[in-house]
Design an enzyme around this catalytic site. Structure first.
Site, PDB file in Angstrom:
ATOM      1  N   THR A  32      56.004  46.179 -19.598  1.00  0.00           N
ATOM      2  CA  THR A  32      56.874  45.028 -19.418  1.00  0.00           C
ATOM      3  C   THR A  32      56.227  43.784 -20.014  1.00  0.00           C
ATOM      4  OG1 THR A  32      56.125  44.099 -17.297  1.00  0.00           O
ATOM      5  CG2 THR A  32      57.531  46.069 -17.218  1.00  0.00           C
ATOM      6  N   ASP A  56      60.501  39.107 -16.480  1.00  0.00           N
ATOM      7  CA  ASP A  56      59.831  37.941 -15.916  1.00  0.00           C
ATOM      8  C   ASP A  56      59.543  38.292 -14.460  1.00  0.00           C
ATOM      9  OD1 ASP A  56      59.080  35.559 -14.741  1.00  0.00           O
ATOM     10  OD2 ASP A  56      60.685  34.367 -15.632  1.00  0.00           O
ATOM     11  N   ASN A  83      49.496  43.608 -13.588  1.00  0.00           N
ATOM     12  CA  ASN A  83      48.601  42.817 -14.423  1.00  0.00           C
ATOM     13  C   ASN A  83      49.108  41.416 -14.729  1.00  0.00           C
ATOM     14  OD1 ASN A  83      46.487  42.436 -16.654  1.00  0.00           O
ATOM     15  ND2 ASN A  83      48.383  42.371 -17.825  1.00  0.00           N
ATOM     16  N   SER A 134      43.282  41.773  -9.443  1.00  0.00           N
ATOM     17  CA  SER A 134      42.794  40.604  -8.734  1.00  0.00           C
ATOM     18  C   SER A 134      41.792  39.919  -9.656  1.00  0.00           C
ATOM     19  CB  SER A 134      42.176  41.011  -7.398  1.00  0.00           C
ATOM     20  OG  SER A 134      41.758  39.869  -6.678  1.00  0.00           O
ATOM     21  N   TYR A 148      44.182  29.005  -8.613  1.00  0.00           N
ATOM     22  CA  TYR A 148      44.010  30.372  -9.107  1.00  0.00           C
ATOM     23  C   TYR A 148      43.233  31.191  -8.083  1.00  0.00           C
ATOM     24  CZ  TYR A 148      42.789  34.318 -12.067  1.00  0.00           C
ATOM     25  OH  TYR A 148      42.634  35.589 -12.569  1.00  0.00           O
ATOM     26  N   LYS A 152      44.567  34.627  -5.948  1.00  0.00           N
ATOM     27  CA  LYS A 152      43.874  35.912  -5.935  1.00  0.00           C
ATOM     28  C   LYS A 152      43.350  36.255  -4.537  1.00  0.00           C
ATOM     29  CE  LYS A 152      44.586  36.908 -10.227  1.00  0.00           C
ATOM     30  NZ  LYS A 152      45.509  38.010 -10.596  1.00  0.00           N
ATOM     31  N   THR A 183      39.628  37.086 -23.126  1.00  0.00           N
ATOM     32  CA  THR A 183      41.056  37.312 -23.311  1.00  0.00           C
ATOM     33  C   THR A 183      41.734  35.960 -23.482  1.00  0.00           C
ATOM     34  OG1 THR A 183      41.590  37.171 -20.958  1.00  0.00           O
ATOM     35  CG2 THR A 183      40.923  39.333 -21.801  1.00  0.00           C
TER      36      THR A 183
END
Length: 272
Positions: A32, A56, A83, A134, A148, A152, A183
């Site tokens: 997705t 979404d 993810n 996580s 953030y 988590k 990333t």
């Protein structure tokens, strides 16, 4: 035997790297993404073993529909990798209401909705493995990443309860806890608050603490993820990267020392 993997946020970063690794070894992937163009290369190379779905994760109804489409296409879903998410950078005081709500909507509620959608399918199969992305920042914290961290930490609490609830149905649950990797998490997909000069020093000190080897290579995480998916007895938490473990160890040793120092006060608060 080939597995069918449902991966959210599969258009880039960890999601795409892991999708390719699964496909390369012969698994099926329900991938997705908000932009399906970013999945064209997977479809061209792997054909019908990839089922791309525009999604979404802030849309709960669309999530339930996507999970059902994926199940209908391949007949089953063996593994969920939750993810999708993004990083919000900025001090707590700097964060707007919209930024805070958007962070929780995607990183926590989006993950929750996908989890809720997948459980009935895995329960019916009497098997499955839910893997939540996580972060080591769901166990320890950095300054200027408070929202953030909070998203988590919420994933951690949800998942610790979840593992106890779904175990009787044959469903396994794990969390991946990556440290920092190279990333796009801190790049174009990140959101930044409007900076307050009062927090410039704490931000500068944080970035100055990063050593040259602080950011891991995301492509080298695939072996660990494949091993987790194939494990008969997977751990609840799997750290990714060599920075995570010592950071958590140091943090928890400090916690224990403080808790022990205040233990008598805690006991007295019980009343009897």
């Amino acid at each position: 035997m080939a597995k069918t993997i449902f991966i959210t946020g599969a258009s880039k970063g960890f999601g795409k790297i892991w999708a390719k690794a699964f496909l390369e070894r012969g698994d099926n992937v329900i991938a997705t993404a908000r932009n399906l163009d970013n999945l064209d290369d997977l479809v061209q190379k792997y054909g019908e073993r990839v089922f791309p779905i525009q999604l979404d994760v802030n849309d709960r109804d669309a999530i339930f529909a996507a999970v059902q489409k994926g199940k209908d296409y391949f007949g089953r879903i063996d593994v969920l990798i939750n993810n999708a998410g993004f990083g919000l950078f900025g001090a707590v005081e700097e964060t707007t209401e919209k930024q805070a709500r958007d962070q929780m909507e995607t990183n926590f509620f989006g993950l929750l909705w996908v989890t809720q959608a997948i459980i009935p399918i895995m329960r019916e199969q009497k098997s499955g493995h839910i893997i939540q992305l996580s972060s080591v920042l769901g166990v320890v914290t950095f300054p200027t990443l408070g929202l953030y961290n909070a998203s988590k930490f919420a994933v951690e609490g949800l998942t610790e309860s979840l593992v106890q609830e779904v175990a009787p149905f044959g469903i396994k649950v794990s969390m991946l806890e990556p440290n920092a990797f190279s990333t796009d998490w801190g790049g174009s997909s990140a959101v930044h608050t409007e900076s307050n000069p009062l927090y410039e020093k704490v931000k500068a000190d944080l970035f100055a603490s990063f050593t040259p080897d602080f950011f891991g290579d995301p492509t080298t995480t695939t072996a660990a993820v494949l091993k987790l998916v194939d494990s008969e007895n997977p751990p609840l938490r799997l750290f990714l990267g060599k920075i995570a473990y010592p950071a958590v160890k140091q943090n928890y040793e400090a916690r224990w020392a403080e808790w022990n120092e205040w233990k008598q006060v805690s006991d007295e608060a019980h009343g009897f």
